[in-house]
Write a protein that holds these residues in place. Structure first.
Motif, PDB file in Angstrom:
ATOM      1  N   ARG A   1       0.827  -1.207   0.000  1.00 38.18           N
ATOM      2  CA  ARG A   1       0.000   0.000   0.000  1.00 38.18           C
ATOM      3  C   ARG A   1       0.861   1.257   0.000  1.00 38.18           C
ATOM      4  O   ARG A   1       0.555   2.233  -0.699  1.00 38.18           O
ATOM      5  CB  ARG A   1      -0.951  -0.008   1.187  1.00 38.18           C
ATOM      6  CG  ARG A   1      -2.175  -0.889   0.975  1.00 38.18           C
ATOM      7  CD  ARG A   1      -3.221  -0.663   2.059  1.00 38.18           C
ATOM      8  NE  ARG A   1      -2.804  -1.217   3.328  1.00 38.18           N
ATOM      9  CZ  ARG A   1      -3.114  -2.424   3.766  1.00 38.18           C
ATOM     10  NH1 ARG A   1      -3.854  -3.212   3.026  1.00 38.18           N
ATOM     11  NH2 ARG A   1      -2.706  -2.851   4.943  1.00 38.18           N
TER      12      ARG A   1
ATOM     13  N   ALA B   1      -2.580  -5.549  -5.474  1.00 39.40           N
ATOM     14  CA  ALA B   1      -3.724  -6.432  -5.216  1.00 39.40           C
ATOM     15  C   ALA B   1      -3.269  -7.842  -4.845  1.00 39.40           C
ATOM     16  O   ALA B   1      -3.934  -8.520  -4.059  1.00 39.40           O
ATOM     17  CB  ALA B   1      -4.643  -6.472  -6.430  1.00 39.40           C
TER      18      ALA B   1
ATOM     19  N   PRO C   1      -5.047  -7.129   0.855  1.00 36.86           N
ATOM     20  CA  PRO C   1      -6.371  -7.745   0.779  1.00 36.86           C
ATOM     21  C   PRO C   1      -7.323  -7.092  -0.217  1.00 36.86           C
ATOM     22  O   PRO C   1      -8.267  -7.724  -0.673  1.00 36.86           O
ATOM     23  CB  PRO C   1      -6.914  -7.616   2.202  1.00 36.86           C
ATOM     24  CG  PRO C   1      -5.978  -6.775   2.968  1.00 36.86           C
ATOM     25  CD  PRO C   1      -4.742  -6.590   2.166  1.00 36.86           C
ATOM     26  N   GLU C   2      -7.081  -5.840  -0.565  1.00 37.26           N
ATOM     27  CA  GLU C   2      -7.981  -5.190  -1.510  1.00 37.26           C
ATOM     28  C   GLU C   2      -7.172  -4.431  -2.556  1.00 37.26           C
ATOM     29  O   GLU C   2      -6.094  -3.916  -2.267  1.00 37.26           O
ATOM     30  CB  GLU C   2      -8.931  -4.240  -0.794  1.00 37.26           C
ATOM     31  CG  GLU C   2      -8.233  -3.221   0.063  1.00 37.26           C
ATOM     32  CD  GLU C   2      -9.160  -2.582   1.069  1.00 37.26           C
ATOM     33  OE1 GLU C   2      -9.109  -1.353   1.200  1.00 37.26           O
ATOM     34  OE2 GLU C   2      -9.910  -3.314   1.714  1.00 37.26           O
TER      35      GLU C   2
ATOM     36  N   ALA D   1      -7.900   1.116  -5.321  1.00 37.76           N
ATOM     37  CA  ALA D   1      -8.952   1.667  -6.175  1.00 37.76           C
ATOM     38  C   ALA D   1      -8.473   2.859  -7.000  1.00 37.76           C
ATOM     39  O   ALA D   1      -8.824   2.980  -8.177  1.00 37.76           O
ATOM     40  CB  ALA D   1     -10.149   2.058  -5.323  1.00 37.76           C
TER      41      ALA D   1
END
Length: 194
Positions: free
Chosen positions: A107, A143, A147-148, A151
């Motif tokens: 991230r 990704a 976990p996500e 966006a």
């Protein structure tokens, strides 16, 4: 400090990313767009950063295994001294969750790339296609490790990949409306009114 250290190679790869001439290059002979290094593949800086991040889980797992071995060795040594140092034993029980660390590192690197992308001033059409390839590749890397999916990077990839004449329709679509700030940013870079 640890997160920045783990992400340092990726962060170094992104240094100066926004200042690449290829984003806005034009041929001085006639004003045509000319990007000699353009391809539908991510740039080497983004690929290098992605490959580095994808290799980190193995390194972190090795560190976690070494810590567990140290903890087990310390616990075996403490068995002979049953009333011994409980605080020291608890310190050895601190778990290293490699997956959680990796997600945080991914991230952080994704945010660093997004910050560089936000500093791109002008995008030619070939530059937009290259940025789409870079953002899509790195969004897939993040990704895979978090976990996500990121966006905002996915939105940048979609906005840059949208054909110039279809950009306004994309901006009004559900996908475009969900990330209005990214749509406006990329529209301004590509000199398209939204």
């Amino acid at each position: 400090f640890v997160l920045e250290t783990l992400a340092s190679k990726a962060l170094l790869e992104f240094a100066g990313y926004a200042r690449r001439a290829g984003w806005r290059a034009a041929d001085a002979r006639g004003g045509e767009e000319f990007t000699p290094s353009f391809s539908h593949y991510p740039t080497s800086a983004v690929t290098n950063a992605g490959e580095y991040l994808l290799s980190l889980p193995q390194t972190l797992e090795q560190i976690a295994e070494a810590r567990e071995e140290d903890r087990l060795a310390a616990a075996a040594g403490d068995e002979s001294n049953e009333s011994g140092n409980k605080v020291a034993d608890d310190a050895h029980r601190v778990e290293l969750d490699a997956g959680e660390w990796m997600a945080d590192v991914a991230r952080l690197a994704g945010d660093a790339l997004l910050l560089e992308i936000k500093n791109v001033k002008t995008l030619s059409e070939q530059g937009a296609a290259q940025l789409a390839a870079d953002a899509e590749y790195f969004a897939n890397v993040v990704a895979a490790l978090a976990p996500e999916p990121p966006a905002a990077l996915v939105a940048v990839a979609s906005c840059c990949a949208a054909p110039r004449d279809a950009f306004a329709a994309f901006a009004r679509s559900e996908a475009g409306a969900a990330h209005g700030d990214v749509v406006k940013l990329v529209g301004a870079m590509r000199n398209i009114e939204v």
